[in-house]
Structures are given as structure tokens and as C-alpha cells.
Write a protein that holds these residues in place. Sequence first.
Motif, PDB file in Angstrom:
ATOM      1  N   ARG A  98      23.385  17.915  43.760  1.00  0.00           N
ATOM      2  CA  ARG A  98      22.487  17.482  42.688  1.00  0.00           C
ATOM      3  C   ARG A  98      21.320  18.450  42.511  1.00  0.00           C
ATOM      4  N   ALA A  99      20.845  19.051  43.607  1.00  0.00           N
ATOM      5  CA  ALA A  99      19.733  19.996  43.498  1.00  0.00           C
ATOM      6  C   ALA A  99      20.105  21.213  42.660  1.00  0.00           C
ATOM      7  N   ILE A 100      21.389  21.587  42.639  1.00  0.00           N
ATOM      8  CA  ILE A 100      21.836  22.731  41.852  1.00  0.00           C
ATOM      9  C   ILE A 100      22.283  22.313  40.458  1.00  0.00           C
ATOM     10  N   ILE A 101      22.943  21.157  40.353  1.00  0.00           N
ATOM     11  CA  ILE A 101      23.549  20.770  39.075  1.00  0.00           C
ATOM     12  C   ILE A 101      22.553  20.048  38.167  1.00  0.00           C
ATOM     13  N   GLN A 102      21.715  19.164  38.743  1.00  0.00           N
ATOM     14  CA  GLN A 102      20.873  18.297  37.926  1.00  0.00           C
ATOM     15  C   GLN A 102      19.612  18.976  37.395  1.00  0.00           C
ATOM     16  N   VAL A 103      19.141  20.028  38.050  1.00  0.00           N
ATOM     17  CA  VAL A 103      17.881  20.644  37.639  1.00  0.00           C
ATOM     18  C   VAL A 103      17.988  22.156  37.806  1.00  0.00           C
ATOM     19  N   GLU A 104      17.349  22.879  36.885  1.00  0.00           N
ATOM     20  CA  GLU A 104      17.305  24.334  36.974  1.00  0.00           C
ATOM     21  C   GLU A 104      16.091  24.755  37.798  1.00  0.00           C
ATOM     22  N   ARG A 105      16.309  25.535  38.844  1.00  0.00           N
ATOM     23  CA  ARG A 105      15.247  26.006  39.739  1.00  0.00           C
ATOM     24  C   ARG A 105      14.443  24.812  40.262  1.00  0.00           C
ATOM     25  N   PHE A 106      15.031  24.099  41.189  1.00  0.00           N
ATOM     26  CA  PHE A 106      14.424  22.858  41.684  1.00  0.00           C
ATOM     27  C   PHE A 106      13.080  23.098  42.364  1.00  0.00           C
ATOM     28  N   LEU A 107      12.849  24.272  42.937  1.00  0.00           N
ATOM     29  CA  LEU A 107      11.559  24.560  43.550  1.00  0.00           C
ATOM     30  C   LEU A 107      10.435  24.580  42.510  1.00  0.00           C
ATOM     31  N   GLU A 108      10.663  25.274  41.417  1.00  0.00           N
ATOM     32  CA  GLU A 108       9.663  25.336  40.358  1.00  0.00           C
ATOM     33  C   GLU A 108       9.472  23.968  39.704  1.00  0.00           C
ATOM     34  N   ALA A 109      10.575  23.244  39.507  1.00  0.00           N
ATOM     35  CA  ALA A 109      10.477  21.920  38.891  1.00  0.00           C
ATOM     36  C   ALA A 109       9.673  20.966  39.767  1.00  0.00           C
ATOM     37  N   THR A 110       9.892  20.995  41.063  1.00  0.00           N
ATOM     38  CA  THR A 110       9.143  20.124  41.969  1.00  0.00           C
ATOM     39  C   THR A 110       7.670  20.494  41.989  1.00  0.00           C
ATOM     40  N   SER A 111       7.364  21.778  41.946  1.00  0.00           N
ATOM     41  CA  SER A 111       5.970  22.216  41.939  1.00  0.00           C
ATOM     42  C   SER A 111       5.243  21.738  40.692  1.00  0.00           C
ATOM     43  N   GLN A 112       5.866  21.891  39.526  1.00  0.00           N
ATOM     44  CA  GLN A 112       5.228  21.453  38.288  1.00  0.00           C
ATOM     45  C   GLN A 112       5.049  19.934  38.263  1.00  0.00           C
ATOM     46  N   LEU A 113       6.043  19.210  38.745  1.00  0.00           N
ATOM     47  CA  LEU A 113       5.942  17.749  38.784  1.00  0.00           C
ATOM     48  C   LEU A 113       4.830  17.309  39.733  1.00  0.00           C
ATOM     49  N   ALA A 114       4.678  18.000  40.860  1.00  0.00           N
ATOM     50  CA  ALA A 114       3.620  17.650  41.810  1.00  0.00           C
ATOM     51  C   ALA A 114       2.241  17.876  41.200  1.00  0.00           C
ATOM     52  N   GLN A 115       2.069  18.938  40.439  1.00  0.00           N
ATOM     53  CA  GLN A 115       0.770  19.213  39.829  1.00  0.00           C
ATOM     54  C   GLN A 115       0.388  18.141  38.817  1.00  0.00           C
ATOM     55  N   THR A 116       1.320  17.772  37.951  1.00  0.00           N
ATOM     56  CA  THR A 116       1.020  16.761  36.936  1.00  0.00           C
ATOM     57  C   THR A 116       0.811  15.390  37.576  1.00  0.00           C
ATOM     58  N   THR A 117       1.584  15.063  38.607  1.00  0.00           N
ATOM     59  CA  THR A 117       1.425  13.771  39.276  1.00  0.00           C
ATOM     60  C   THR A 117       0.081  13.697  39.995  1.00  0.00           C
ATOM     61  N   LEU A 118      -0.346  14.810  40.598  1.00  0.00           N
ATOM     62  CA  LEU A 118      -1.644  14.838  41.277  1.00  0.00           C
ATOM     63  C   LEU A 118      -2.774  14.538  40.294  1.00  0.00           C
ATOM     64  N   ARG A 119      -2.737  15.160  39.128  1.00  0.00           N
ATOM     65  CA  ARG A 119      -3.782  14.902  38.136  1.00  0.00           C
ATOM     66  C   ARG A 119      -3.720  13.465  37.619  1.00  0.00           C
ATOM     67  N   ALA A 120      -2.520  12.961  37.385  1.00  0.00           N
ATOM     68  CA  ALA A 120      -2.383  11.619  36.829  1.00  0.00           C
ATOM     69  C   ALA A 120      -2.859  10.542  37.799  1.00  0.00           C
ATOM     70  N   VAL A 121      -2.494  10.662  39.071  1.00  0.00           N
ATOM     71  CA  VAL A 121      -2.848   9.624  40.049  1.00  0.00           C
ATOM     72  C   VAL A 121      -4.338   9.656  40.352  1.00  0.00           C
ATOM     73  N   LEU A 122      -4.897  10.832  40.593  1.00  0.00           N
ATOM     74  CA  LEU A 122      -6.312  10.911  40.937  1.00  0.00           C
ATOM     75  C   LEU A 122      -7.205  10.559  39.759  1.00  0.00           C
ATOM     76  N   GLY A 123      -6.729  10.759  38.546  1.00  0.00           N
ATOM     77  CA  GLY A 123      -7.524  10.392  37.376  1.00  0.00           C
ATOM     78  C   GLY A 123      -7.693   8.895  37.205  1.00  0.00           C
ATOM     79  N   LYS A 124      -6.919   8.100  37.920  1.00  0.00           N
ATOM     80  CA  LYS A 124      -7.031   6.637  37.834  1.00  0.00           C
ATOM     81  C   LYS A 124      -8.003   6.057  38.858  1.00  0.00           C
ATOM     82  N   HIS A 125      -8.590   6.899  39.696  1.00  0.00           N
ATOM     83  CA  HIS A 125      -9.474   6.422  40.759  1.00  0.00           C
ATOM     84  C   HIS A 125     -10.866   7.025  40.591  1.00  0.00           C
ATOM     85  N   GLU A 126     -11.846   6.344  41.161  1.00  0.00           N
ATOM     86  CA  GLU A 126     -13.218   6.826  41.135  1.00  0.00           C
ATOM     87  C   GLU A 126     -13.437   7.874  42.220  1.00  0.00           C
ATOM     88  N   LEU A 127     -14.556   8.562  42.108  1.00  0.00           N
ATOM     89  CA  LEU A 127     -14.849   9.644  43.050  1.00  0.00           C
ATOM     90  C   LEU A 127     -14.978   9.116  44.481  1.00  0.00           C
TER      91      LEU A 127
END
Length: 256
Positions: A98-127
Motif C-alpha cells: 500500500r505504501a507504494i501503490i496507494q500514494v506517490e512518494r509516501f515520505l513526502e506525503a507524510t511530511s506534508q500531512l504532518a505539517q498541516t495537521t500540526l497547524r490545525a490541531v494547535l490552532g484549536k488550543h490556547e497558548l
Amino acid sequence: MIAGGIGLGFVVLLVVVFLATALRVLREYQRGVVFQLGRFWKVKGPGLVILIPGIQQLVRVDLRVVVMDIPSQDVITRDNVSVKVSAVLYFRVVDPARAIIQVERFLEATSQLAQTTLRAVLGKHELDDLLSERERLNLDIQKILDAQTDTWGIKVTNVEIKHVDLNDTMVRAIARQAEAERERRAKVIHAEGELQASHKLAEAAEVLARQPQALQLRYLETLTVIAADKNSTIVFPLPLELIGPLVRKLTGAPEA
């Protein structure tokens, strides 16, 4: 003889080319996703893998845990504070196909997803939550990433927030807030001490009221404490019953 030698050399060359293109050696932490005529066939390895040249192709996949640094992200918290947050992500491939068939360059895809998720989750909490509850935030981010990357055959094992960078103005504001909090606690502790002391003084006053001699002893003890400092001048009144007869004798006044 010459023709036979040429033929034998050609056969040896074919065998060498075949072995070079057909044999693959996969290490213990590697797996090979084999495609046959462009279609997925099977996952093979570790060890020696034999392929049919021109018909089968192999893609290597590393199964070790990948440590990925998430670049610093600009995050605006729920209480409208701008901060820069960086983190580190730990994940590994659990399903090479699945890592080869389901997504192109799974390392880059995971990195981009982690960045967007980090911003989304922390933006819902106070300092304050971002600074004091990192473990809970790490767990929330890890669960979200793990659920989203499961279809890619990737298991996110851990997420750790490394740095939370604040601008100088916010640092000074937090310092003032902490100082005010400490002053508030000091005043509360002082008030509680005064309250407890008042209760004890009230109890002591009741005891002294029942025993007048105790009040005299306390008075003398206080004088002793004051007299320990030789730089002090002590003026204390004498009872009229003690000095009254002496004054009348000196003035010749009749006794009352």
C-alpha cells in the motif's frame, strides 16, 4: 574452434547479464514490492529474490522507523497568539504494497500531512495549553496522523513537539503575568497567616483574662525581650498603688 569460443563467450555473457538483472538481495529490514507486467504480484524478501528480467520489476521499501523533522510552522492559537512550533515525527511502513501503490512518494506525503495537521490541531488550543499540556497535544496529533496514514500502510508511532518560539513582546507579557500570579499567591498566603494568627491571639486573650497574674508575667517577659537590645530606652508606667504613699509622704499631704 574460434566460432565455438565466441559462442561460449556469448553464453557466459548472457548468463552474467541474466544474473545481474534477475537476482536481488534484500536486507532484513527491507521488503521488495514485485510488479509483473505492470501489475502488483507480491511482496518478497528478505534474502535472495529472483526476478524474470523484462517481465518483473522490484521496488525496495525500508521497514525501519523513520525519524522526520517537521519544519517550524507559523501557528495562530485560539486566543490569537502567533507562535512558531517545530516537532519531530516517528513512523514506519507496515504494509509495503500500500505504501507504494496507494500514494506517490509516501515520505513526502507524510511530511506534508504532518505539517498541516500540526497547524490545525494547535490552532484549536490556547497558548497556555500549548505550553503546559504538550503530552496531550502530542497524543492528539499522533492519533489524527495515524488514522489518516493507515490507508497508505504507514503507522505513526509518536509525535513530539520540540520548540515553541514566542516573540519578545509575548515573552514579556508572560513574565508580567507570572509575576502578578506570584504576588497574588503571596497576598493570599499572608492573609491566611493573619487569619490564623488572629484566632490564636483571641485564644491567648481569653486565657490571660482568666488569669491576671499571667498578664503580669507576659508583661515582664516582654520587658526582658526589649531589654536585650541595649540601644533602646524603656519607659514603662508604675501602678499608682505603689507610688501613691511615697508621693504623699514627700509632699506632707494627709492620707486619704
